[in-house]
Design a protein around this motif. Structure first.
Motif, PDB file in Angstrom:
ATOM      1  N   PHE A 213     -15.016 -10.958  17.547  1.00  0.00           N
ATOM      2  CA  PHE A 213     -14.242 -11.890  16.716  1.00  0.00           C
ATOM      3  C   PHE A 213     -14.172 -11.369  15.286  1.00  0.00           C
ATOM      4  CE2 PHE A 213     -18.460 -13.772  17.784  1.00  0.00           C
ATOM      5  CZ  PHE A 213     -19.105 -13.531  16.599  1.00  0.00           C
ATOM      6  N   GLY A 214     -13.674 -12.183  14.369  1.00  0.00           N
ATOM      7  CA  GLY A 214     -13.433 -11.752  12.997  1.00  0.00           C
ATOM      8  C   GLY A 214     -14.724 -11.487  12.227  1.00  0.00           C
ATOM      9  N   LEU A 215     -14.671 -10.496  11.341  1.00  0.00           N
ATOM     10  CA  LEU A 215     -15.822 -10.079  10.538  1.00  0.00           C
ATOM     11  C   LEU A 215     -16.433 -11.238   9.755  1.00  0.00           C
ATOM     12  CD1 LEU A 215     -17.590  -7.805   9.317  1.00  0.00           C
ATOM     13  CD2 LEU A 215     -15.749  -7.314   7.722  1.00  0.00           C
ATOM     14  N   ALA A 216     -15.575 -12.125   9.220  1.00  0.00           N
ATOM     15  CA  ALA A 216     -16.058 -13.229   8.394  1.00  0.00           C
ATOM     16  C   ALA A 216     -17.017 -14.120   9.175  1.00  0.00           C
ATOM     17  CB  ALA A 216     -14.892 -14.054   7.876  1.00  0.00           C
ATOM     18  N   TYR A 217     -16.753 -14.257  10.472  1.00  0.00           N
ATOM     19  CA  TYR A 217     -17.605 -15.135  11.285  1.00  0.00           C
ATOM     20  C   TYR A 217     -18.962 -14.500  11.518  1.00  0.00           C
ATOM     21  CZ  TYR A 217     -13.553 -18.020  11.910  1.00  0.00           C
ATOM     22  OH  TYR A 217     -12.500 -18.834  11.660  1.00  0.00           O
ATOM     23  N   TYR A 218     -18.992 -13.153  11.538  1.00  0.00           N
ATOM     24  CA  TYR A 218     -20.293 -12.489  11.641  1.00  0.00           C
ATOM     25  C   TYR A 218     -21.044 -12.627  10.316  1.00  0.00           C
ATOM     26  CZ  TYR A 218     -23.706  -8.804  11.229  1.00  0.00           C
ATOM     27  OH  TYR A 218     -24.860  -8.130  10.964  1.00  0.00           O
ATOM     28  N   GLU A 219     -20.356 -12.397   9.214  1.00  0.00           N
ATOM     29  CA  GLU A 219     -21.053 -12.380   7.929  1.00  0.00           C
ATOM     30  C   GLU A 219     -21.659 -13.727   7.581  1.00  0.00           C
ATOM     31  OE1 GLU A 219     -18.277 -10.460   5.245  1.00  0.00           O
ATOM     32  OE2 GLU A 219     -19.395  -8.599   5.576  1.00  0.00           O
ATOM     33  N   ASN A 220     -21.072 -14.795   8.120  1.00  0.00           N
ATOM     34  CA  ASN A 220     -21.642 -16.114   7.861  1.00  0.00           C
ATOM     35  C   ASN A 220     -22.698 -16.515   8.883  1.00  0.00           C
ATOM     36  OD1 ASN A 220     -20.302 -17.642   5.509  1.00  0.00           O
ATOM     37  ND2 ASN A 220     -18.639 -16.511   6.482  1.00  0.00           N
ATOM     38  N   ASN A 221     -22.934 -15.661   9.875  1.00  0.00           N
ATOM     39  CA  ASN A 221     -23.918 -16.002  10.907  1.00  0.00           C
ATOM     40  C   ASN A 221     -24.809 -14.808  11.216  1.00  0.00           C
ATOM     41  OD1 ASN A 221     -22.964 -18.811  11.920  1.00  0.00           O
ATOM     42  ND2 ASN A 221     -21.109 -17.574  11.848  1.00  0.00           N
ATOM     43  N   LYS A 222     -25.103 -14.010  10.171  1.00  0.00           N
ATOM     44  CA  LYS A 222     -25.843 -12.773  10.372  1.00  0.00           C
ATOM     45  C   LYS A 222     -27.192 -12.987  11.032  1.00  0.00           C
ATOM     46  CE  LYS A 222     -24.117  -9.469   7.058  1.00  0.00           C
ATOM     47  NZ  LYS A 222     -24.137  -8.968   5.694  1.00  0.00           N
ATOM     48  N   ASP A 223     -27.813 -14.144  10.759  1.00  0.00           N
ATOM     49  CA  ASP A 223     -29.145 -14.391  11.307  1.00  0.00           C
ATOM     50  C   ASP A 223     -29.113 -14.676  12.805  1.00  0.00           C
ATOM     51  OD1 ASP A 223     -27.636 -16.510  10.402  1.00  0.00           O
ATOM     52  OD2 ASP A 223     -29.341 -17.880  10.363  1.00  0.00           O
ATOM     53  N   LYS A 224     -27.956 -15.060  13.324  1.00  0.00           N
ATOM     54  CA  LYS A 224     -27.885 -15.449  14.738  1.00  0.00           C
ATOM     55  C   LYS A 224     -27.308 -14.353  15.628  1.00  0.00           C
ATOM     56  CE  LYS A 224     -26.359 -19.942  13.305  1.00  0.00           C
ATOM     57  NZ  LYS A 224     -25.147 -20.739  13.384  1.00  0.00           N
ATOM     58  N   LEU A 225     -26.778 -13.299  15.022  1.00  0.00           N
ATOM     59  CA  LEU A 225     -26.041 -12.301  15.791  1.00  0.00           C
ATOM     60  C   LEU A 225     -26.516 -10.894  15.454  1.00  0.00           C
ATOM     61  CD1 LEU A 225     -22.506 -13.724  15.014  1.00  0.00           C
ATOM     62  CD2 LEU A 225     -23.697 -14.032  17.162  1.00  0.00           C
ATOM     63  N   LYS A 226     -26.251  -9.972  16.380  1.00  0.00           N
ATOM     64  CA  LYS A 226     -26.523  -8.566  16.093  1.00  0.00           C
ATOM     65  C   LYS A 226     -25.204  -7.820  16.229  1.00  0.00           C
ATOM     66  CE  LYS A 226     -28.960  -4.802  18.278  1.00  0.00           C
ATOM     67  NZ  LYS A 226     -29.884  -4.508  19.384  1.00  0.00           N
ATOM     68  N   VAL A 227     -24.822  -7.134  15.170  1.00  0.00           N
ATOM     69  CA  VAL A 227     -23.537  -6.443  15.201  1.00  0.00           C
ATOM     70  C   VAL A 227     -23.721  -5.059  15.819  1.00  0.00           C
ATOM     71  CG1 VAL A 227     -23.743  -5.429  12.900  1.00  0.00           C
ATOM     72  CG2 VAL A 227     -21.472  -5.909  13.846  1.00  0.00           C
ATOM     73  N   VAL A 228     -22.728  -4.612  16.548  1.00  0.00           N
ATOM     74  CA  VAL A 228     -22.797  -3.317  17.229  1.00  0.00           C
ATOM     75  C   VAL A 228     -21.893  -2.330  16.496  1.00  0.00           C
ATOM     76  CG1 VAL A 228     -22.439  -2.108  19.402  1.00  0.00           C
ATOM     77  CG2 VAL A 228     -23.099  -4.526  19.415  1.00  0.00           C
ATOM     78  N   PRO A 229     -22.437  -1.188  16.041  1.00  0.00           N
ATOM     79  CA  PRO A 229     -21.574  -0.191  15.413  1.00  0.00           C
ATOM     80  C   PRO A 229     -20.669   0.457  16.462  1.00  0.00           C
ATOM     81  CG  PRO A 229     -23.811   0.634  15.596  1.00  0.00           C
ATOM     82  CD  PRO A 229     -23.849  -0.789  16.050  1.00  0.00           C
ATOM     83  N   ILE A 230     -19.479   0.815  16.037  1.00  0.00           N
ATOM     84  CA  ILE A 230     -18.480   1.323  16.980  1.00  0.00           C
ATOM     85  C   ILE A 230     -18.218   2.804  16.717  1.00  0.00           C
ATOM     86  CG2 ILE A 230     -16.105   1.042  17.836  1.00  0.00           C
ATOM     87  CD1 ILE A 230     -17.867  -1.361  18.358  1.00  0.00           C
ATOM     88  N   ASP A 231     -18.177   3.554  17.807  1.00  0.00           N
ATOM     89  CA  ASP A 231     -17.848   4.977  17.721  1.00  0.00           C
ATOM     90  C   ASP A 231     -16.434   5.161  18.254  1.00  0.00           C
ATOM     91  OD1 ASP A 231     -17.628   7.676  17.818  1.00  0.00           O
ATOM     92  OD2 ASP A 231     -19.359   8.021  19.141  1.00  0.00           O
ATOM     93  N   ASP A 232     -15.531   5.595  17.365  1.00  0.00           N
ATOM     94  CA  ASP A 232     -14.138   5.729  17.820  1.00  0.00           C
ATOM     95  C   ASP A 232     -13.886   7.065  18.511  1.00  0.00           C
ATOM     96  OD1 ASP A 232     -14.196   7.391  15.678  1.00  0.00           O
ATOM     97  OD2 ASP A 232     -12.466   6.539  14.654  1.00  0.00           O
ATOM     98  N   GLU A 233     -14.926   7.876  18.669  1.00  0.00           N
ATOM     99  CA  GLU A 233     -14.843   9.162  19.382  1.00  0.00           C
ATOM    100  C   GLU A 233     -13.793  10.088  18.794  1.00  0.00           C
ATOM    101  OE1 GLU A 233     -15.609   8.283  23.880  1.00  0.00           O
ATOM    102  OE2 GLU A 233     -14.750   6.534  22.930  1.00  0.00           O
ATOM    103  N   ASN A 234     -13.556   9.917  17.510  1.00  0.00           N
ATOM    104  CA  ASN A 234     -12.618  10.795  16.814  1.00  0.00           C
ATOM    105  C   ASN A 234     -13.391  11.479  15.699  1.00  0.00           C
ATOM    106  OD1 ASN A 234     -10.609  12.002  15.383  1.00  0.00           O
ATOM    107  ND2 ASN A 234      -9.683  10.094  14.633  1.00  0.00           N
ATOM    108  N   PRO A 235     -13.808  12.741  15.923  1.00  0.00           N
ATOM    109  CA  PRO A 235     -14.675  13.421  14.956  1.00  0.00           C
ATOM    110  C   PRO A 235     -14.027  13.547  13.580  1.00  0.00           C
ATOM    111  CG  PRO A 235     -14.266  14.777  16.929  1.00  0.00           C
ATOM    112  CD  PRO A 235     -13.455  13.562  17.076  1.00  0.00           C
TER     113      PRO A 235
END
Lengths: 321, 285
Positions: A213-235
């Motif tokens: 979902f949208g970044l803003a929803y993560y930033e307001n719920n950082k304590d409840k969620l774990k964000v996953v870094p994304i690898d776009d496989e484009n060096p």
């Protein structure tokens, strides 16, 4: 009954009076500006309108949120001055504008990042590749990709529970396009909600969850969620996985899950000085206001370029008149 | 003896089932209200009621949305009540009972089941565009009027049906005309039930967001409407917007907004109930 008759007569009189007196307001920045469109861009336009009101208290700026598409329908009939959009205008919408003699200017005003999140008790997911996301979310995965170890063999042999926005959402459109390759192409067996807060609750309470979902929803719920870094496989765009934050979204190293947000300006509204003042105000203040409502601003040169485009557009249309 | 006992057991069982169902319904309501009030009451203040919408949850207020809702309700009542009640009087008292009226009846009953957003689309085309009323309060209230007309018509007809025929016959026997009978006898006698229907209908209208959004209601409107051609927002729209925001503080605003919506609904209905009470007192038989 008598009262009702009287009241409705009064109403008629008021109605007539107002419909006649609506035209003549072009002096010293009074007037009305009507914005409609995407509910994603809404908080930004609301913030700009709120600040604008402090500077120009006489101008009535109102903002609706009937959706990007619904907004463009009104915009192409010149019923609105500015349309908020979470995607670029489509061919048929351009055609509708042309038909009604509406020319428009598209301005990028901010970025909206999308995050992929898991539950904080999830210890195994450290990052995800775009190809893995595609494997999870593609329509073919429906009923097949049901366990974590199907994505990476070293992950546990446990069910995976998916959470994502409903099909009417712009986030859904963008995510499917960026990940699966085709807009609206997604598996259907996941918990869907148009309200991102519901998704936050879902992922926060489910150890086996994965959602986006949208970044803003993560930033307001950082304590409840774990964000996953994304690898776009484009060096070319940096090796390895990237965490979403204001910087990586702005410089586009967090790819492909960030989308630009636009405003579209109606050429038919340009004669009104209050609209001119508002657009300028918008571009001047976005850099400060976008982060306040959970979005990522462009860098300052991008706003300068936008302002040049705007001035050109303004000149082109005001000289004609 | 034995037969009587089974009958009693049936009777008791049904009573218990009835009690359980009503408790479940009420319990849901209580849970909902308690959680809303717990969340929203601390946020309620004069500032909240008189402030404009804002991106800062703690500064945001409900003033323009509340004024929009009050305008909407008053206008909707002005449009829907006379048309609905008069339509029902025609159907019940004047209309001949033939195939056409039967068809009309079925249609009205069906209309009350049409999803409200469909009325929004109708309102957008008919009022906002064809009649060029734009994003105005008039468009919104006319749309809501259409939405609740079937409810008013159906309930008014039920109210009229409940008046015993002997009353009409007695009136005719004394030489009264049809209109005199309706205006002086039937309507006052049915007024209580008619008002109940109107209250239900308006209470439905006040909670609607979907048709209004389609018909052009806005979300951020920093001024209270001053006339029926003004743009507007409404409480359910503001609440919906707040609840879908990422910041948790907006959810608290939404709870407070729901309380304001409940209070406005109760006040509007309160007027109608007080009026109904007065009518009942005036009734001499």
């Amino acid at each position: 009954m008598k009262i009702i008759v009287k009241l409705s007569m009064l109403l008629m009189v008021v109605l007539l009076a107002t419909s006649c007196g609506n035209k003549s307001k072009q002096n010293t920045l009074k007037g009305q500006i009507l914005i409609d469109g995407s509910s994603t861009v809404f908080p930004l336009s609301e913030a700009v309108a709120e600040e604008f009101r402090h500077t120009y208290p006489q101008v009535k700026v109102s903002v609706g949120e009937s959706g990007t598409g619904g907004g463009f329908k009104k915009f192409s009939r010149a019923e609105t001055d500015i349309n908020d959009a979470s995607r670029a205008i489509r061919e048929e919408e351009i055609a509708a504008c042309k038909e009604n003699g509406v020319d428009f200017l598209e301005l990028e005003v901010a970025y909206d990042g999308m995050v992929v999140v898991v539950n904080p008790r999830n210890t195994w997911v450290k990052d995800l590749k775009v190809s893995e996301l595609k494997k999870i979310w593609a329509p073919e995965a429906q009923g097949k990709i049901m366990k974590w170890n199907q994505i990476r063999p070293e992950w546990p042999d446990k069910e995976i529970h998916l959470y994502g926005p409903g099909t009417a959402s712009g986030t859904f459109d963008y995510f499917t396009e960026a990940i699966v390759g085709k807009a609206k192409s997604s598996r259907g067996d996941y918990t869907a909600s148009e309200d991102d807060n519901v998704l936050v609750q879902g992922v926060a309470s489910d150890e086996l969850a994965l959602g986006y979902f949208g970044l803003a929803y993560y930033e307001n719920n950082k304590d409840k969620l774990k964000v996953v870094p994304i690898d776009d496989e484009n060096p070319a765009n940096g090796e390895g996985a990237t965490y979403p934050d204001a910087k990586t979204v702005q410089n586009k190293t967090y790819a492909p899950l960030s989308r630009p947000l636009f405003i579209y300006i109606n050429s038919k509204s340009l004669v009104r000085p209050e609209v001119q003042a508002f657009v300028e105000f918008y571009l001047d203040n976005c850099i400060a206001l976008a982060p306040q409502v959970g979005y990522v601003s462009l860098d300052s040169t991008a706003y300068k370029i936008a302002k040049d485009q705007w001035n050109e557009f303004l000149q082109k249309h005001t000289q004609k008149q | 003896m034995k037969y009587n006992l089974t009958k009693k057991i049936y009777d008791r069982t049904f009573q218990v089932i009835g009690l359980i169902t009503i408790s479940i319904a009420l319990l849901m309501l209580v849970i909902f209200l308690v959680s809303i009030f717990k969340m929203g009451i601390p946020r309620l203040s004069w500032d909240f009621i008189t402030s404009l919408p804002s991106r800062f949850p703690e500064k945001a207020g409900i003033y323009t949305a509340m004024m929009g809702t009050i305008w909407l309700m008053v206008l909707t009542a002005i449009f829907a009540i006379p048309i609905g009640v008069m339509g029902a009087i025609y159907l019940e008292e004047y209309g001949k009972k033939n195939r056409f009226s039967h068809l009309l009846e079925k249609n009205i009953a069906n209309l009350s089941g049409v999803p409200s957003v469909i009325y929004g689309i109708l309102g957008l085309e008919l009022f906002a565009r064809t009649l060029a009323l734009g994003n105005s309060l008039l468009t919104g209230s006319l749309t809501l009027s259409l939405l609740i007309l079937p409810v008013i018509i159906v309930s008014t007809r039920e109210a009229l049906k409940a008046i015993p025929n002997s009353l009409r016959e007695g009136s005719y026997a004394l030489g009264a005309t049809k209109w005199q009978t309706i205006y002086r006898l039937i309507l006052p006698a049915a007024a209580g039930n008619i008002l109940t229907g109107i209250i239900l209908a308006l209470s439905r209208a006040i909670g609607e967001a979907a048709p209004l959004i389609v018909a052009g209601a806005l979300v951020y409107v920093p001024f209270a409407p001053t006339n029926p051609m003004d743009e507007y927002s409404a409480l359910p729209i503001q609440i919906f917007n707040w609840i879908s925001r990422p910041q948790a503080a907006f959810a608290i605003n939404a709870a407070a907004g729901i309380i304001v919506l409940l209070v406005v609904t109760f006040l509007l209905n309160g007027f109608a109930i007080a009026y109904r009470y007065r009518l009942k007192k005036k009734q001499k038989w």
